[in-house]
Write an enzyme that holds these catalytic residues in place. Structure first.
Site, short mmCIF file in Angstrom:
data_model
loop_
_atom_site.label_atom_id
_atom_site.label_comp_id
_atom_site.label_asym_id
_atom_site.label_seq_id
_atom_site.Cartn_x
_atom_site.Cartn_y
_atom_site.Cartn_z
CB CYS A 50 -3.87 116.48 35.40
SG CYS A 50 -4.71 114.87 35.30
CB ILE A 54 7.62 115.77 31.45
CG1 ILE A 54 7.93 114.29 31.17
CG2 ILE A 54 8.68 116.64 30.84
CD1 ILE A 54 7.90 113.89 29.70
C1 LIG Z 1 -1.27 106.04 37.24
C2 LIG Z 1 -0.69 107.40 37.22
C3 LIG Z 1 -1.29 108.43 37.95
C4 LIG Z 1 -0.76 109.73 37.94
N1 LIG Z 1 -1.35 110.71 38.68
C5 LIG Z 1 -0.78 111.95 38.74
C6 LIG Z 1 -1.30 112.96 39.59
O1 LIG Z 1 -2.27 112.77 40.31
N2 LIG Z 1 -0.70 114.19 39.59
C7 LIG Z 1 0.40 114.46 38.82
O2 LIG Z 1 0.92 115.57 38.85
N3 LIG Z 1 0.93 113.50 38.03
C8 LIG Z 1 0.37 112.25 37.97
N4 LIG Z 1 0.94 111.28 37.16
C9 LIG Z 1 2.14 111.61 36.38
C10 LIG Z 1 3.40 111.15 37.09
O3 LIG Z 1 3.56 111.79 38.32
C11 LIG Z 1 4.65 111.41 36.23
O4 LIG Z 1 4.76 112.79 35.99
C12 LIG Z 1 4.60 110.69 34.89
O5 LIG Z 1 4.00 109.42 35.05
C13 LIG Z 1 5.97 110.51 34.25
O6 LIG Z 1 6.82 109.76 35.05
P1 LIG Z 1 7.04 108.17 34.88
O7 LIG Z 1 7.35 107.90 33.44
O8 LIG Z 1 8.14 107.83 35.82
O9 LIG Z 1 5.75 107.52 35.28
C14 LIG Z 1 0.40 109.99 37.16
C15 LIG Z 1 1.00 108.96 36.45
C16 LIG Z 1 0.49 107.68 36.46
C17 LIG Z 1 1.17 106.61 35.67
#
Ligand SMILES: Cc1cc2nc3c(=O)[nH]c(=O)nc-3n(C[C@H](O)[C@H](O)[C@H](O)COP(=O)(O)O)c2cc1C
Ligand SMILES: Cc1cc2nc3c(=O)[nH]c(=O)nc-3n(C[C@H](O)[C@H](O)[C@H](O)COP(=O)(O)OP(=O)(O)OC[C@H]3O[C@@H](n4cnc5c(N)ncnc54)[C@H](O)[C@@H]3O)c2cc1C
Ligand SMILES: Cc1cc2nc3c(=O)[nH]c(=O)nc-3n(C[C@H](O)[C@H](O)[C@H](O)COP(=O)(O)OP(=O)(O)OC[C@H]3O[C@@H](n4cnc5c(N)ncnc54)[C@H](O)[C@@H]3O)c2cc1C
Ligand SMILES: Cc1cc2nc3c(=O)[nH]c(=O)nc-3n(C[C@H](O)[C@H](O)[C@H](O)COP(=O)(O)O)c2cc1C
Ligand code: FES
Ligand code: FES
Lengths: 305, 242, 305, 242
Positions: free
Chosen positions: A129, A190
């Protein structure tokens, strides 16, 4: 017959599609769109030992084909989750992957212990994170720490453990191997790329936290490259994510080496994205005569066909 | 929850505010104060826009062009399609106000979610709608909506005007919406006077349904989601920044 | 009066706008759009000791708000450049920044020596090309190598040296400091992010070289974050780039800490982008009453105003 | 170099091929075989499209929808604006061919850059335009252009047909364009027969003006830029992949 089901982490999944942690709450809010049981699994928002309020100020900016977020792990704490959210989630008939984030190695162990006694199906270690001061990315960039945490959580739980990796590193393969070596059952990649945005009128960073994590279609090429590289170097399965919105995106990740994929920002772009991806995967497999998802995993590595 | 809307009309009310009326392929059973997510193909996130009127099959919006998303919406023309999801959020409380004297206070584009209140029966109701720019106001807005509009007087904004009235008049309940600074000022006044009310606030959103936690605002009970726990909050709930 | 000129690297630049290496050839092809002398400086394609053919197969894919390229440093070699291209370039009245890429430390030294005898205005060390097997990124991820190369080229030339950094690292600040410590006059960031794309019909990576470098608006938040972080930690000026297309983008980079900005992929999106940025900067400075670019550099770091 | 075009007409010739005619705010003095970069607001890179006809003030294009960029262009309607840059690239050599017997061989959408050759005076000229799908061809294309079109016969493509003719007929010069596999086959035939000619080839482009080196193709003199040194090359110059 096309069969989307897949066995992974000693679990039998209906299909290889989950949602990315933090984009789906605890599964309840998207129920107005479709029943959560249609997903291969639900992945929860990142949970910490104590309740967290998250970051102050603006937490999100849209960028070109992406978004920056700096939520900062707002969550009610692991105990509230176990008592109030988990029973409801499990009653839906969906597999539940729980994303956890400790500030210290001990916290990770403690979180693992508390989950061991519950009926969650899988534990995802959030070692990546970018939006918190302690733990998070600081752990995720250190192969040693990743190894240590994996190993110690491994000792307190029999549940499958998946380690979620950060892309903000020079060598993600090295870190992936360390997780594998120390007993991880799988890898998620990722997490978001660290980024920022500036308001040219106020002349200040837009996000309250200055930095945010970049997600969405913009980062897909980077995510895909990392899945491809890690696949070449580990034997444990990969949950691929980063910019997946359509089934075509999902297929790219599977061909690169992901056994399962996650939809994050894609949920915001289209609340039905995960369902459309499941349908699209079926169509794609029909056209190219695949019977099982396993036949497609990592195909982009084989010689020209 | 997700619909296709067909644009019935788009009327520019000022150089950068327009009224958009769409016909939905279904019926959106909305509460006053709720909003929808309008999708703009040139942006990845949808744009939250309050429902400013309509019977659910037809919906009216009042939109101010401030960036690329709203610019896209402003370019829509009769017959164009627009994807939307809704209704979203918590609406205003209008049950049991039939015996109440209410004030409805709106600032600028903040009048949008308040407009459907014109259809509610109150014992007595007074509107305080304030606009910075002249053109924004009276002539056009009042032409389109059955309202008595109290206009900004020189140097004084709508909260000042309302506060002055409060010195000689009292209200049971106040509905309000507008810029953050206005919400804060008005809430303070109401708290001091002990007058109940509800306000609708804003935050940058991503999911709009409560899943991502990017839209939170500080409240007396900790951070809450504007999209799901709001956008309507009771007077005294929201803790505004200094 | 608004004055876009800026003194940097002991040079007097007309304005803080250059083009990113590799997107502008050797300056001649964009002449049909505008005269190169309107730019603060021209930055050439990366040059090597020997002529290079570059990579085979498809070299470019468009991605969401970005492009992946894998040109692989195709160029005619430093001597041909000095003999055939440089005189023409200099005759245009533009400052010439030359981007060089060695396969070995010795090659970097040799390239520096050959340029020392010419009238190029600045040498940019490309320690970050993700599209070549030797040198490039392999150097750019190692603080030690970056330091060593900077130091050794420093010894063979009096010309200003700027080190171009890769974003594909865990800690760009550490590398930036190493370059500064070893005598760099400035830093350019960022080069491209490593990425890839897969054709779901052929089921193969699209690029002939499998991997490519991601550039364009998609990477802007990442580039901005790195400029912001590096600015906090070094004293030498930064040439910021990564997704700059409009003057608003350019202002964001300047507020983050860039003294100069480069337009790369932006040239493909709008061939007049650099010129429009110069005009836009002027307009912006008028509105916010800045007289010199220097007044804006790094402003996003100051307390809320 | 950069222009605004106004769409005069868009005619669908098949389900995924259309003819687009635009009026340019200026005059593009083009050589046959040159192309322009058409900008699609939904994509960041422009799309290279051959000039298929017109006097420079009016330009005609023949476009096949294969992805998001061309889909956008296919959605243009009369009156819409489109940004373009051109003319780009090297055209065909048409000087000194007045005393030559030429063949013009096009495959599928590859006929586009060849179409303006219909306006050139040759001693003798024969067209070989081949299409995979029936609908693609004769009825519509021939209706729009003053051409005799030789159609694909079952199992045989246009190169086979041309090769057969070559057994009993000879040509001085051949212009051709089409899929890579066709270019390769035809070039080999011409090399063997010692017939001169020019082909127009394709590559994924970014800048379109010679600055970025992403569009190279292998030639006997090393890699060359398709956008700047091509897209037209002499027979024997391009080294095709196996
Ligand atoms: C609003 C938001 C909150 C997120 N919170 C977490 C989280 O609490 N724990 C985590 O491992 N990843 C978190 N992520 C990351 C996502 O799980 C993911 O790895 C990342 O957004 C890439 O994927 P995407 O492009 O499909 O969004 C968060 C992403 C977003 C956009
Ligand atoms: C619950 C809710 C209901 C809303 N109802 C309405 C409505 O009925 N009518 C309406 O016009 N708007 C309404 N808004 C605001 C609207 O959602 C935003 O203006 C819109 O999302 C901006 O999108 P954009 O792409 O045009 O601008 P962006 O490109 O996202 O932003 C452009 C610039 O405008 C600024 N900006 C963003 N939002 C606002 C704003 N609200 N006011 C001024 N500047 C802003 C941004 O910080 C940025 O600098 C509502 C917002 C919420 C949360
Ligand atoms: C010099 C030059 C002249 C050209 N002239 C014309 C012309 O006159 N008319 C015309 O229709 N096209 C022409 N093209 C091809 C045209 O530029 C591409 O088809 C277009 O850029 C594709 O854009 P897109 O966004 O629709 O597809 P993309 O999204 O870029 O690609 C979609 C899919 O189609 C594939 N693809 C890309 N190009 C082609 C192609 N040419 N044929 C089949 N599949 C393809 C891609 O690999 C991808 O899988 C020309 C190309 C060049 C280099
Ligand atoms: C086609 C292409 C070729 C490039 N070639 C070089 C190069 O030779 N040397 C170099 O240092 N960077 C090279 N780059 C990187 C750019 O100079 C720049 O750092 C990067 O593209 C980010 O900026 P942008 O987003 O504005 O394109 C190249 C980029 C592109 C797109
Ligand atoms: S916008 Fe996602 S929780 Fe409110
Ligand atoms: S497309 Fe840039 S050199 Fe050809």
């Amino acid at each position: 017959m096309i069969d989307l089901s897949i066995e992974l982490f000693q679990l039998k999944l209906k299909n290889p599609v989950t949602v990315a942690s933090g984009t789906y709450g605890f599964g309840e809010v998207y129920e107005k769109f479709y029943h959560p049981k249609f997903l291969g699994a639900i992945t929860t928002k990142g949970l910490t030992l104590e309740k967290r309020e998250g970051n102050k100020g603006v937490r999100c900016v849209e960028t070109a084909s992406g978004i920056l977020n700096s939520v900062g792990l707002q969550n009610p704490g692991i105990d509230v989750f176990i008592k109030e959210h988990l029973p409801n989630l499990k009653s839906k008939g969906a597999l539940v992957f729980v994303n956890i984030a400790g500030k210290t190695v001990e916290e990770f162990i403690e979180l693992g212990e508390r989950l061991e006694k519950t009926d969650v199906d899988l534990i995802e270690l959030n070692l990546s994170c970018p939006n918190v001061k302690e733990g998070g990315l600081a752990f995720g960039i250190s192969p040693k720490k990743v190894g240590e945490i994996t190993k110690k959580v491994r000792m307190v739980t029999k549940k499958p453990i998946v380690v979620k990796l950060s892309p903000n590193v020079t060598n993600i393969v090295e870190i992936a191997k360390e997780a594998e070596f120390n007993g991880a059952d799988g890898l998620t990649l990722i997490n978001t790329l660290q980024g920022m945005a500036i308001d040219i009128d106020s002349k200040r960073p837009i996000l309250g936290n200055i930095y945010g994590g970049l997600s969405g279609p913009a980062i897909k090429p980077v995510a895909l490259r990392m899945v491809y590289d890690v696949y070449k170097n580990v034997k444990i399965p990969i949950i691929g994510m980063g910019g997946i919105v359509t089934y075509q995106d999902a297929v790219e990740f599977i061909l690169a080496g992901a056994s399962m994929i996650g939809v994050g920002t894609g949920n915001f772009i289209d609340p039905f994205a995960p369902i459309k991806i499941i349908e699209g995967l079926k169509k794609y497999m029909e056209i190219y005569r695949f019977n099982k998802v396993e036949e497609m995993v990592g195909l982009a590595h084989s010689e020209r066909r | 929850m997700d619909y296709k809307g067909k644009v019935i009309s788009k009327v520019m009310l000022t150089s950068n505010v327009f009224q958009l009326t769409i016909k939905v392929n279904g019926k959106i059973d909305y509460k006053i104060g709720q909003f929808v997510n309008l999708y703009c193909p040139n942006k990845i996130l949808p744009r939250p826009i309050s429902i400013a009127g309509g019977d659910g099959e037809y919906l009216t919006f009042l939109i101010k062009i401030v960036g690329e998303g709203t610019r896209y919406l402003g370019g829509l023309a009769r017959g164009d399609e627009v994807k939307l999801v809704g209704p979203l959020g918590k609406g205003f409380t209008v049950e049991g106000t039939g015996n109440k004297k209410v004030a409805i206070v709106g600032g600028g584009i903040g009048i949008a979610p308040l407009l459907p209140l014109t259809g509610v029966k109150f014992k007595e109701v007074k509107y305080y709608f304030g606009f910075k720019e002249k053109a924004y106001a009276l002539e056009n807005i009042a032409k389109e909506y059955p309202l008595t509009v109290t206009l900004d007087k020189d140097g004084q904004n709508i909260v000042d005007i309302f506060a002055k009235d409060l010195e000689r008049e009292s209200f049971d309940f106040v509905y309000f919406c507008g810029p953050q600074i206005m919400l804060k000022k008005l809430q303070n006044i109401l708290l001091k006077k002990g007058i109940k009310g509800e306000l609708s606030t804003e935050a940058k959103m991503a999911c709009g349904v409560g899943g991502c936690l990017v839209c939170t605002c500080a409240t007396v009970d900790g951070y809450k989601r504007v999209c799901k726990d709001g956008p309507v909050f009771s007077v005294g709930e929201v803790v505004f920044d200094d």
